[in-house]
Design a protein around this motif. Sequence first.
Motif, PDB file in Angstrom:
ATOM      1  N   LYS A  41     -47.126  14.590 -46.075  1.00 16.95           N
ATOM      2  CA  LYS A  41     -46.521  15.920 -46.152  1.00 16.95           C
ATOM      3  C   LYS A  41     -45.084  15.870 -45.635  1.00 16.95           C
ATOM      4  O   LYS A  41     -44.829  15.360 -44.548  1.00 16.95           O
ATOM      5  CB  LYS A  41     -47.311  16.940 -45.326  1.00 16.95           C
ATOM      6  N   TRP A  42     -44.164  16.390 -46.401  1.00 14.14           N
ATOM      7  CA  TRP A  42     -42.765  16.439 -46.007  1.00 14.14           C
ATOM      8  C   TRP A  42     -42.458  17.687 -45.192  1.00 14.14           C
ATOM      9  O   TRP A  42     -41.468  17.764 -44.472  1.00 14.14           O
ATOM     10  CB  TRP A  42     -41.867  16.374 -47.248  1.00 14.14           C
ATOM     11  N   ALA A  43     -43.302  18.683 -45.263  1.00 15.50           N
ATOM     12  CA  ALA A  43     -43.076  19.938 -44.533  1.00 15.50           C
ATOM     13  C   ALA A  43     -42.864  19.656 -43.044  1.00 15.50           C
ATOM     14  O   ALA A  43     -43.480  18.752 -42.488  1.00 15.50           O
ATOM     15  CB  ALA A  43     -44.255  20.876 -44.722  1.00 15.50           C
ATOM     16  N   PRO A  44     -41.990  20.417 -42.389  1.00 11.37           N
ATOM     17  CA  PRO A  44     -41.651  20.131 -41.002  1.00 11.37           C
ATOM     18  C   PRO A  44     -42.797  20.338 -40.009  1.00 11.37           C
ATOM     19  O   PRO A  44     -42.782  19.781 -38.937  1.00 11.37           O
ATOM     20  CB  PRO A  44     -40.504  21.082 -40.698  1.00 11.37           C
ATOM     21  N   SER A  45     -43.796  21.113 -40.346  1.00 13.92           N
ATOM     22  CA  SER A  45     -44.868  21.359 -39.394  1.00 13.92           C
ATOM     23  C   SER A  45     -46.188  21.456 -40.143  1.00 13.92           C
ATOM     24  O   SER A  45     -46.316  22.249 -41.068  1.00 13.92           O
ATOM     25  CB  SER A  45     -44.608  22.655 -38.637  1.00 13.92           C
ATOM     26  N   LYS A  46     -47.149  20.636 -39.744  1.00 11.88           N
ATOM     27  CA  LYS A  46     -48.463  20.647 -40.385  1.00 11.88           C
ATOM     28  C   LYS A  46     -49.546  20.528 -39.331  1.00 11.88           C
ATOM     29  O   LYS A  46     -49.360  19.933 -38.288  1.00 11.88           O
ATOM     30  CB  LYS A  46     -48.596  19.482 -41.382  1.00 11.88           C
ATOM     31  N   ASP A  47     -50.709  21.063 -39.636  1.00 11.48           N
ATOM     32  CA  ASP A  47     -51.883  20.981 -38.782  1.00 11.48           C
ATOM     33  C   ASP A  47     -52.668  19.733 -39.183  1.00 11.48           C
ATOM     34  O   ASP A  47     -53.291  19.697 -40.242  1.00 11.48           O
ATOM     35  CB  ASP A  47     -52.710  22.246 -38.973  1.00 11.48           C
TER      36      ASP A  47
ATOM     37  N   TYR B 117     -58.949   7.053 -43.177  1.00  7.58           N
ATOM     38  CA  TYR B 117     -58.110   8.195 -43.541  1.00  7.58           C
ATOM     39  C   TYR B 117     -56.759   8.015 -42.863  1.00  7.58           C
ATOM     40  O   TYR B 117     -56.682   7.663 -41.681  1.00  7.58           O
ATOM     41  CB  TYR B 117     -58.747   9.501 -43.064  1.00  7.58           C
ATOM     42  N   ALA B 118     -55.677   8.251 -43.625  1.00  4.79           N
ATOM     43  CA  ALA B 118     -54.337   8.122 -43.079  1.00  4.79           C
ATOM     44  C   ALA B 118     -53.558   9.402 -43.373  1.00  4.79           C
ATOM     45  O   ALA B 118     -53.583   9.913 -44.493  1.00  4.79           O
ATOM     46  CB  ALA B 118     -53.617   6.928 -43.702  1.00  4.79           C
ATOM     47  N   LEU B 119     -52.869   9.909 -42.345  1.00 14.34           N
ATOM     48  CA  LEU B 119     -52.042  11.108 -42.492  1.00 14.34           C
ATOM     49  C   LEU B 119     -50.604  10.757 -42.150  1.00 14.34           C
ATOM     50  O   LEU B 119     -50.345   9.976 -41.224  1.00 14.34           O
ATOM     51  CB  LEU B 119     -52.529  12.213 -41.551  1.00 14.34           C
ATOM     52  N   CYS B 120     -49.684  11.363 -42.871  1.00  8.74           N
ATOM     53  CA  CYS B 120     -48.258  11.129 -42.631  1.00  8.74           C
ATOM     54  C   CYS B 120     -47.541  12.465 -42.782  1.00  8.74           C
ATOM     55  O   CYS B 120     -47.654  13.133 -43.800  1.00  8.74           O
ATOM     56  CB  CYS B 120     -47.751  10.134 -43.665  1.00  8.74           C
ATOM     57  N   ALA B 121     -46.829  12.856 -41.737  1.00  7.63           N
ATOM     58  CA  ALA B 121     -46.056  14.094 -41.776  1.00  7.63           C
ATOM     59  C   ALA B 121     -44.704  13.863 -41.114  1.00  7.63           C
ATOM     60  O   ALA B 121     -44.563  12.975 -40.273  1.00  7.63           O
ATOM     61  CB  ALA B 121     -46.796  15.221 -41.076  1.00  7.63           C
ATOM     62  N   ARG B 122     -43.736  14.632 -41.514  1.00  8.62           N
ATOM     63  CA  ARG B 122     -42.381  14.468 -40.998  1.00  8.62           C
ATOM     64  C   ARG B 122     -42.328  14.740 -39.494  1.00  8.62           C
ATOM     65  O   ARG B 122     -41.654  14.045 -38.756  1.00  8.62           O
ATOM     66  CB  ARG B 122     -41.438  15.405 -41.748  1.00  8.62           C
ATOM     67  N   ASP B 123     -43.015  15.732 -39.026  1.00  8.84           N
ATOM     68  CA  ASP B 123     -43.085  16.056 -37.601  1.00  8.84           C
ATOM     69  C   ASP B 123     -44.517  16.063 -37.129  1.00  8.84           C
ATOM     70  O   ASP B 123     -45.407  16.342 -37.848  1.00  8.84           O
ATOM     71  CB  ASP B 123     -42.476  17.425 -37.312  1.00  8.84           C
TER      72      ASP B 123
END
Length: 102
Positions: free
Chosen positions: A65-71, A96-102
């Motif tokens: 997810k590129w969004a600045p804030s994710k749960d 399972y792998a998660l990747c977020a900008r913040d």
Amino acid sequence: MGSRWEEAFRRHLALAAVEEPRLRPVSGIGSFWKTATQGDADACEIDAVILTGRARTVTLVGEAKWAPSKDGGRLLRDLERKAARSGLPLADNLVYALCARD
């Protein structure tokens, strides 16, 4: 930026897979799309999928997810649901792998 972020995520996972015995031998890395059909209303998109061995069993699914804030908890639950309804041959010890900008 989303597609570039997803591609960078998959490249990172390719490097990380070398060190993770559950993901070897890697036989493919990519994304997965399932379109909704008349008998199956659930469309499904998984940003990263790692296939392992000759059977090409799915050993990792990931979401970027590129969004600045994710749960993260919600992202993980959504990813678990996507994997379950994907119809892909999933490993018993799926990673399972998660990747977020913040």
